[in-house]
Design a protein around this motif. Structure first.
Motif, PDB file in Angstrom:
ATOM      1  N   GLU A   8      51.376 -12.559  -1.362  1.00 29.23           N
ATOM      2  CA  GLU A   8      51.868 -13.603  -0.468  1.00 29.23           C
ATOM      3  C   GLU A   8      50.901 -13.870   0.690  1.00 29.23           C
ATOM      4  N   ARG A   9      50.400 -12.798   1.313  1.00 29.23           N
ATOM      5  CA  ARG A   9      49.576 -12.965   2.524  1.00 29.23           C
ATOM      6  C   ARG A   9      48.092 -13.170   2.251  1.00 29.23           C
ATOM      7  N   VAL A  10      47.607 -12.698   1.112  1.00 28.00           N
ATOM      8  CA  VAL A  10      46.178 -12.825   0.804  1.00 28.00           C
ATOM      9  C   VAL A  10      46.015 -13.340  -0.640  1.00 28.00           C
ATOM     10  N   PRO A  11      46.504 -14.538  -0.927  1.00 25.89           N
ATOM     11  CA  PRO A  11      46.446 -15.027  -2.315  1.00 25.89           C
ATOM     12  C   PRO A  11      45.017 -15.227  -2.825  1.00 25.89           C
ATOM     13  N   GLN A  12      44.067 -15.493  -1.934  1.00 28.11           N
ATOM     14  CA  GLN A  12      42.686 -15.711  -2.353  1.00 28.11           C
ATOM     15  C   GLN A  12      42.047 -14.461  -2.958  1.00 28.11           C
ATOM     16  N   MET A  13      42.627 -13.292  -2.695  1.00 30.01           N
ATOM     17  CA  MET A  13      42.106 -12.044  -3.263  1.00 30.01           C
ATOM     18  C   MET A  13      42.534 -11.870  -4.722  1.00 30.01           C
ATOM     19  N   ALA A  14      43.591 -12.558  -5.137  1.00 28.54           N
ATOM     20  CA  ALA A  14      44.114 -12.465  -6.511  1.00 28.54           C
ATOM     21  C   ALA A  14      44.379 -11.006  -6.904  1.00 28.54           C
TER      22      ALA A  14
END
Length: 165
Positions: free
Chosen positions: A146-152
């Motif tokens: 939720e908080r760091v979606p770019q990390m996948a």
């Protein structure tokens, strides 16, 4: 005896007749080849039967394409009448690899903050049980997605886990 071949008669010795040698060597080669082939097929069958099956469920821990190892976390735990703390090593399984030489480009501060906020709510007694550890992994994964979606982030791996009470 082959036509045209004569053996000399020495003294009173009976004539020796030469017969062609049996083709046992050829049969032995065929038998050896059959044994090797059977062993090879048996080993291949055992390998195929016993190899791990790929997981289709993320909950079963599908292997991530890349990982990001984080520094060890040490947090105070809630819920017990006595002081308790958790020391946990975490490695994140990522869906895509981080760019080479850009590991520092990952938002590590945001990732660590997210993890610490989840760990701070953990109860010492729950973390002593296997189900409590599984639940903590699920909560960490959900919060990171939720908080760091770019990390996948696909998976959370505990590399160290110690509850001190």
């Amino acid at each position: 005896m082959h036509p045209g071949t004569r053996l000399a008669n020495i003294g009173n010795m009976p004539d020796v007749q030469v017969s062609p040698a049996p083709k046992k060597a050829h049969k032995k080669k065929k038998g050896g080849l059959a044994v090797v082939l059977a062993l090879g097929l048996g080993a291949a069958g055992i390998f195929v039967w016993l190899r791990p099956q790929p997981s289709t469920s993320a909950a079963e821990g599908a292997a991530a394409e890349s990982t990001l190892a984080l520094e060890t976390f040490v947090v105070n735990l809630n819920g017990s009448s006595q002081r308790a703390y958790l020391r946990v090593g975490i490695t994140l399984g990522l869906a895509h690899p981080l760019p080479h030489n850009q590991a520092e480009a990952a938002p590590v501060a945001l990732v660590r903050d997210t993890i610490l906020s989840v760990l701070a709510t953990a109860q010492a007694e729950e973390l002593l049980r296997l189900e409590g550890k599984r639940q903590l992994k699920d909560e960490l994964l959900k919060a990171l997605q939720e908080r760091v979606p770019q990390m996948a982030v696909e998976n959370v791996y505990f590399t160290e886990f110690l509850v001190q009470m």
